[in-house]
Design an enzyme around this catalytic site. Structure first.
Site, short mmCIF file in Angstrom:
data_model
loop_
_atom_site.label_atom_id
_atom_site.label_comp_id
_atom_site.label_asym_id
_atom_site.label_seq_id
_atom_site.Cartn_x
_atom_site.Cartn_y
_atom_site.Cartn_z
N ASN A 1 76.88 24.27 -24.97
CA ASN A 1 78.01 23.59 -24.34
C ASN A 1 78.34 24.31 -23.04
O ASN A 1 79.02 25.33 -23.03
CB ASN A 1 79.22 23.58 -25.28
CG ASN A 1 80.33 22.68 -24.76
OD1 ASN A 1 80.48 22.46 -23.56
ND2 ASN A 1 81.13 22.15 -25.68
N ASP A 2 77.85 23.76 -21.94
CA ASP A 2 78.00 24.40 -20.64
C ASP A 2 79.45 24.43 -20.14
O ASP A 2 79.75 25.12 -19.17
CB ASP A 2 77.14 23.69 -19.59
CG ASP A 2 75.65 23.83 -19.88
OD1 ASP A 2 75.27 24.81 -20.54
OD2 ASP A 2 74.88 22.95 -19.46
N CYS A 3 80.31 23.68 -20.80
CA CYS A 3 81.69 23.61 -20.33
C CYS A 3 82.63 24.54 -21.08
O CYS A 3 83.84 24.55 -20.81
CB CYS A 3 82.20 22.17 -20.44
SG CYS A 3 81.34 21.03 -19.33
#
Length: 511
Positions: free
Chosen positions: A197-199
């Site tokens: 999850n890059d966020c």
């Protein structure tokens, strides 16, 4: 010249036959016939077509989303191989070599690679290291080996991105060793630049339970390989690491009814009952099951909690409740409106792992319910809400916290394709490759009378008929291969060219 050539109808028809042959070769290696027309359509045609599209294109071209990426995403491309390795193993092998070249000699990987421009040392080592990228090779390489039996691949030497060369087997070890060297104060993997999850912001001392569970799964795979290769020192080393890690998981990852998503740099829990705003995340529950991170009671409870808090008629939201206020320590996920993308959206890629997890637990009714909740082929009656193509997966569906609940976006180039195929073919229909044969371990709706799968494996064709007279979801009462009754659920490897007739009956195993 081409205009003249294709003005001739015979030339057009010849080219069309080539296209037909191309797709027949790629999509004919796995076929199924089930009571569900939606499953038959997706598995036999559309899901496989999308798998080959993502394998060919990675995330480098999209009509839907203008991102900052080009080339091949590292984590994406490793996962894309999982959906096509049964069909085009030689091309997968070549892709794996290209991807391994994107790993640094210290074990971490580049986030994106340009395989047409490789020149060792050309790419600068940078600090933007993701905690999960390099770990996906611990899934893709074993999947190739189980499919083909090509154990010699482990001895192939492949250069690193920066300097030096190592065997494929040593590339795998380097990936694990790097992750083990990057642990936080509680013994879990640091989030580094990002995990899947890059966020989410797990920088500094932030720890990711997703990457930790992915690492544990990788340990399981490497220990299995090391045992087969009789590398006793590696078995001892990585088994000790696994024991240490599972002890930390037992003490600090469980939040009472589900697993934490991680810890923030400040030490606050992420994805726990006392967390500010969002309390539960999808990936911690699913990957705990996939990695076998705890006993069955906890794993079932985690998935029950997921079903209670995250499941909807349009798919499983990635977290709940959605964030309503920006929190700089948690990161960009808190900037999205509730129900969009990583903030309470239905991220279809992560949805596939719920199906795998329930399949592993043998809970077929729920596995199929979750599979169907985000299945494009099941959206024809709500097309005005869904809005995207009803035959290919989208990146995400708008979650329950948004007014446009159920609306899909960003179709085609998504990791949902490969994992969607893996989840239905290997964990619901339950036919999956292993080192010594095909495993038959269904987790189907109890209402099904049975189904059939025809699958090519190491040059032989396996015609597998599964009957369900007792109307259960899982468990084999009997397995018969070419008329011979076998114990267990493994079909032995047959000689190339043979057709193998398999009959499996679900129910309680006979004594």
């Amino acid at each position: 010249a081409k205009k003249k050539k294709y003005s001739n109808r015979k030339n057009v028809e010849a080219e069309f036959r080539k296209v037909e042959s191309y797709w027949a070769e790629r999509m004919g290696k796995y076929r199924c016939q089930t009571p569900s027309a939606e499953v038959n359509s997706m598995v036999n045609i559309w899901n496989q077509l999308q798998c080959h599209t993502t394998f060919n294109w990675s995330r480098s071209a999209s009509f839907n989303e203008a991102g900052g990426r080009d080339g091949m995403g590292y984590r994406d491309s490793h996962q894309d191989t999982l959906g096509v390795v049964h069909a085009i193993p030689a091309l997968v092998k070549k892709k794996l070599v290209d991807l391994l070249k994107g790993q640094h000699s210290f074990g971490a990987a580049m986030h994106g690679i340009q395989p047409l421009e490789w020149k060792q040392g050309k790419h600068n080592i940078h600090s933007h290291i993701f905690s999960d990228d390099h770990l996906w090779m611990l899934l893709s390489v074993p999947a190739y080996l189980k499919e083909t039996g090509d154990m010699a691949f482990l001895r192939v030497k492949v250069p690193f991105a920066d300097k030096g060369t190592a065997t494929v087997y040593d590339h795998l070890k380097k990936a694990l060793d790097f992750s083990w060297s990057k642990r936080g104060p509680r013994g879990f993997l640091l989030g580094l630049a990002a995990d899947w999850n890059d966020c989410l912001n797990l920088r500094g001392k932030g720890e990711s339970m997703f990457s930790t569970f992915l690492f544990l799964h990788g340990l399981n795979e490497l220990i299995t390989l090391a045992r087969r290769l009789k590398k006793s020192a590696d078995v001892k080393k990585y088994d000790k690491i696994r024991s240490t890690l599972k002890s930390a998981i037992d003490k600090r990852a469980w939040d009472g009814d589900w697993f934490l998503r991680g810890y923030l740099d400040s030490g606050k829990k992420l994805g726990g009952k006392k967390s500010e705003q969002s309390k539960i995340f999808i990936n911690s529950q699913t990957w705990a099951v996939i990695a076998g991170a705890a006993g069955r009671d906890k794993l079932e409870k985690a998935m029950d909690s997921l079903n209670e808090h995250l499941a909807t008629e349009h798919g499983i939201v990635i977290n709940h409740p959605a964030y309503t206020e920006h929190d700089p320590e948690v990161g960009a996920v808190t900037c999205f409106p509730g129900g969009l993308k990583e903030n309470g959206g239905i991220f279809c890629h992560a949805n596939t792992w719920t199906v795998v997890a329930e399949g592993l637990l043998g809970r077929g009714d729920r596995a199929f319910e979750l599979y169907r909740s985000f299945l494009p082929a099941a959206k024809n009656d709500t097309a005005d809400v869904y809005t995207m193509e009803p035959y290919v997966y989208s990146q995400f569906i708008t979650g329950k916290a948004h007014p446009n609940f159920g609306r899909a976006r960003n179709s085609w180039l998504t990791g949902t394709a490969s994992w969607g195929f893996v989840s239905i073919s290997q964990y619901i229909l339950g036919v999956r490759a292993d080192y010594d044969g095909l495993i038959v371990s269904p987790a189907i709706p109890s209402s099904w009378d049975g189904y059939e799968v025809t699958r090519q494996y190491r040059g032989a064709t396996y015609q597998i008929k599964v009957s369900n007279p007792s109307h259960v979801s899982s468990g084999l009462a009997s397995l018969t291969v070419d008329g011979k009754k076998l114990l267990g659920n493994r079909i032995p490897i047959a000689k190339a060219g043979r057709t193998v007739v398999v009959n499996a009956v679900l129910g309680l195993a006979s004594s």
